[in-house]
Write a protein that holds these residues in place. Structure first.
Motif, short mmCIF file in Angstrom:
data_model
loop_
_atom_site.label_atom_id
_atom_site.label_comp_id
_atom_site.label_asym_id
_atom_site.label_seq_id
_atom_site.Cartn_x
_atom_site.Cartn_y
_atom_site.Cartn_z
N GLU A 144 0.77 -1.05 -0.10
CA GLU A 144 0.10 -0.03 -0.02
C GLU A 144 0.76 1.35 0.14
OE1 GLU A 144 -3.19 -0.12 -0.44
OE2 GLU A 144 -3.18 -2.20 -0.12
N ALA A 145 2.32 1.12 0.33
CA ALA A 145 3.08 2.29 0.30
C ALA A 145 4.37 1.97 -0.50
CB ALA A 145 3.34 2.54 1.58
N GLN A 146 4.17 1.63 -1.96
CA GLN A 146 5.27 1.12 -2.48
C GLN A 146 6.54 1.84 -2.77
OE1 GLN A 146 3.80 -0.72 -6.16
NE2 GLN A 146 2.25 -2.08 -5.05
N ASN A 147 6.38 3.21 -2.64
CA ASN A 147 7.48 3.99 -2.90
C ASN A 147 8.11 4.61 -1.54
OD1 ASN A 147 7.53 3.74 -5.71
ND2 ASN A 147 5.84 5.20 -5.75
N ALA A 148 7.53 3.90 -0.25
CA ALA A 148 8.08 4.67 0.92
C ALA A 148 9.00 3.41 1.73
CB ALA A 148 6.82 4.90 1.64
N GLY A 173 10.38 10.49 1.48
CA GLY A 173 11.17 11.73 1.43
C GLY A 173 10.78 12.40 2.74
N ASN A 174 9.96 13.74 2.47
CA ASN A 174 9.80 14.39 3.90
C ASN A 174 8.40 14.12 4.20
OD1 ASN A 174 12.25 15.73 4.05
ND2 ASN A 174 11.55 17.50 2.65
N ASN A 175 7.79 13.19 3.46
CA ASN A 175 6.32 12.66 3.75
C ASN A 175 6.32 11.42 4.75
OD1 ASN A 175 3.31 12.89 3.52
ND2 ASN A 175 3.31 11.51 1.79
N GLU A 192 -3.07 7.10 5.77
CA GLU A 192 -2.87 8.82 6.20
C GLU A 192 -1.55 8.99 5.66
OE1 GLU A 192 -3.77 9.15 10.43
OE2 GLU A 192 -5.10 7.80 10.44
N ASN A 193 -1.58 10.44 5.20
CA ASN A 193 -0.37 11.01 4.84
C ASN A 193 -0.06 12.37 5.96
OD1 ASN A 193 0.11 9.75 2.64
ND2 ASN A 193 -1.12 10.87 1.25
N ASP A 194 1.02 12.58 6.22
CA ASP A 194 1.22 13.77 7.44
C ASP A 194 2.29 14.54 6.28
OD1 ASP A 194 -0.16 12.84 9.39
OD2 ASP A 194 1.54 11.61 10.23
#
Length: 194
Positions: A144-148, A173-175, A192-194
């Motif tokens: 669900e968060a493939q690039n993180a 990154g900064n996210n 959720e994105n912060d």
């Protein structure tokens, strides 16, 4: 005599070849509690700074239950604090609440606090034996968060739905991205994105 020499040379060569092949081990990731294994070694997960841990998720639970045999587990966190990754397990019984922590890198207990249970506290037991494996939950959250990159995770019972909840905390990154899954079924619930 020449035939015996040829057979001896062939047999000796075969033994040397077998010995050389037998000594190689498949690379393993012995941190089953904190990173996922990949069938493609070139795409090994960078989670948790690529570290291996001496304490697994299962071992942390066993150590907690050995130290506190009559205490129900309410939550489990895996993250980095004070420079080292650790498992923090919170638990409770009728009269007390426990906050226990073990360093995942060296296996040393770093916290074992007990306090009187607050009468207003509505602790919910996390039924750890009913949950998917931590590796399966990590893999599903990564989908669900493939690039993180996964930096920590948490298991607890959701107060509103009484559902066991896995939260994977990712950095891109900064996210920051939090991925929430049903810890029994692996069903994606939200992000959720912060």
């Amino acid at each position: 005599m020449l035939t015996k020499l040829k057979v001896g040379l062939i047999s000796g060569s075969a033994l040397i070849l077998l010995a050389a092949c037998g000594g190689q081990e498949e690379p393993t990731n012995n941190s089953a509690s904190s990173t996922t294994e990949s069938s493609d070694s070139s795409s090994a997960a960078p989670n948790f700074e690529g570290k291996s841990f001496s304490v697994t998720y299962e071992q942390a639970i066993a150590d907690f239950q050995e130290a506190h045999p009559s205490v129900a587990i309410s939550s489990i966190d895996f993250d980095k604090g004070f420079g080292a990754y650790s498992f923090e397990i919170n638990g409770f019984d009728d009269t007390q609440e426990i906050e226990w922590e073990i360093n995942a890198e060296n296996g040393k207990e770093t916290k074992n606090n007990t306090e009187k249970k607050d009468a207003d506290n509505d602790d919910r037991e996390l039924m750890v034996d009913d949950l998917m494996t931590i590796d399966e939950l990590i893999t599903k959250s990564e989908d669900e968060a493939q690039n993180a990159v996964l930096v920590s995770w948490n298991l607890e019972v959701d107060d509103n739905t009484n559902t066991p909840l896995f939260t994977g905390e990712f950095k891109e990154g900064n996210n920051e991205v939090d991925v929430h899954l049903n810890a029994e079924t692996g069903e994606f619930l939200s992000s959720e994105n912060d």
